[in-house]
Design a protein around this motif. Sequence first.
Motif, PDB file in Angstrom:
ATOM      1  N   UNK A  35       0.828  -1.210   0.000  1.00  0.00           N
ATOM      2  CA  UNK A  35       0.000   0.000   0.000  1.00  0.00           C
ATOM      3  C   UNK A  35       0.856   1.250   0.000  1.00  0.00           C
ATOM      4  N   UNK A  36       0.419   2.261  -0.723  1.00  0.00           N
ATOM      5  CA  UNK A  36       1.117   3.539  -0.736  1.00  0.00           C
ATOM      6  C   UNK A  36       1.096   4.128   0.669  1.00  0.00           C
ATOM      7  N   UNK A  37       2.243   4.503   1.157  1.00  0.00           N
ATOM      8  CA  UNK A  37       2.346   5.066   2.496  1.00  0.00           C
ATOM      9  C   UNK A  37       2.537   4.037   3.587  1.00  0.00           C
ATOM     10  N   UNK A  38       2.457   2.768   3.238  1.00  0.00           N
ATOM     11  CA  UNK A  38       2.641   1.708   4.239  1.00  0.00           C
ATOM     12  C   UNK A  38       4.059   1.774   4.783  1.00  0.00           C
ATOM     13  N   UNK A  39       4.176   1.806   6.090  1.00  0.00           N
ATOM     14  CA  UNK A  39       5.479   1.920   6.756  1.00  0.00           C
ATOM     15  C   UNK A  39       6.255   3.148   6.302  1.00  0.00           C
ATOM     16  N   UNK A  40       5.556   4.167   5.827  1.00  0.00           N
ATOM     17  CA  UNK A  40       6.216   5.397   5.399  1.00  0.00           C
ATOM     18  C   UNK A  40       6.791   5.338   3.996  1.00  0.00           C
ATOM     19  N   UNK A  72       9.950  -1.950  -0.407  1.00  0.00           N
ATOM     20  CA  UNK A  72       8.810  -2.651   0.160  1.00  0.00           C
ATOM     21  C   UNK A  72       8.810  -4.105  -0.275  1.00  0.00           C
ATOM     22  N   UNK A  73       8.226  -4.938   0.568  1.00  0.00           N
ATOM     23  CA  UNK A  73       8.068  -6.362   0.263  1.00  0.00           C
ATOM     24  C   UNK A  73       6.576  -6.654   0.257  1.00  0.00           C
ATOM     25  N   UNK A  74       6.128  -7.424  -0.719  1.00  0.00           N
ATOM     26  CA  UNK A  74       4.711  -7.778  -0.821  1.00  0.00           C
ATOM     27  C   UNK A  74       4.237  -8.421   0.478  1.00  0.00           C
ATOM     28  N   UNK A  75       3.041  -8.072   0.897  1.00  0.00           N
ATOM     29  CA  UNK A  75       2.494  -8.568   2.164  1.00  0.00           C
ATOM     30  C   UNK A  75       2.568 -10.091   2.247  1.00  0.00           C
TER      31      UNK A  75
END
Length: 181
Positions: free
Chosen positions: A27-32, A105-108
């Motif tokens: 997600x955009x903004x996930x974990x900054x 980022x890593x996919x959930x």
Amino acid sequence: EISLTATLKPLSPDMGEDVYRMLQEIADGENGFSNPAYGLDWAAFQAWLRQEADYAQGRGLPEGWIPVSTYFLFVDGVPVGYGRGRHASSPYLEDVLRVGNLGYGVAASQRGKGYGKLLLKRLARLTLQRGCGRLEWACLDWNTPSRKFYDSLGAVRMEEWTTYRLTGDALLSLASNISLK
């Protein structure tokens, strides 16, 4: 023992639906982390790929922007994460926007498997090959798992900045008391 093949591939305009689907898990903004591909439809994603490929070459950059390259980590042919690295930094990025030169980022569905560390290792190698002397990124204070992970890598928390925010009555008060006293 399971042997996995991990490959870091630079973004190309012909990336497929597998990369598209993976990016929709971050997600955009996930974990900054800013993921500009999140929520795009297929046509917009393809346009984003073309734009990012140009940006990596320094073509079509908005004024003041620095080239940024995007890489995808594939494990056994499956995209599991991605990282973006600026080719340099600038006083504007550091002092005004207070952003680093790295985002990832890593996919959930792929978290908890060591892929984040693997991705950072590969990006660190690219950073050194590019002649840069540091990696820098942001992490939200409340994100304890990420902070512990970064500490385990030997990353140093930068304490020079404190974020301030005005909202509600304090914002209204400041906005209404405009005088040159």
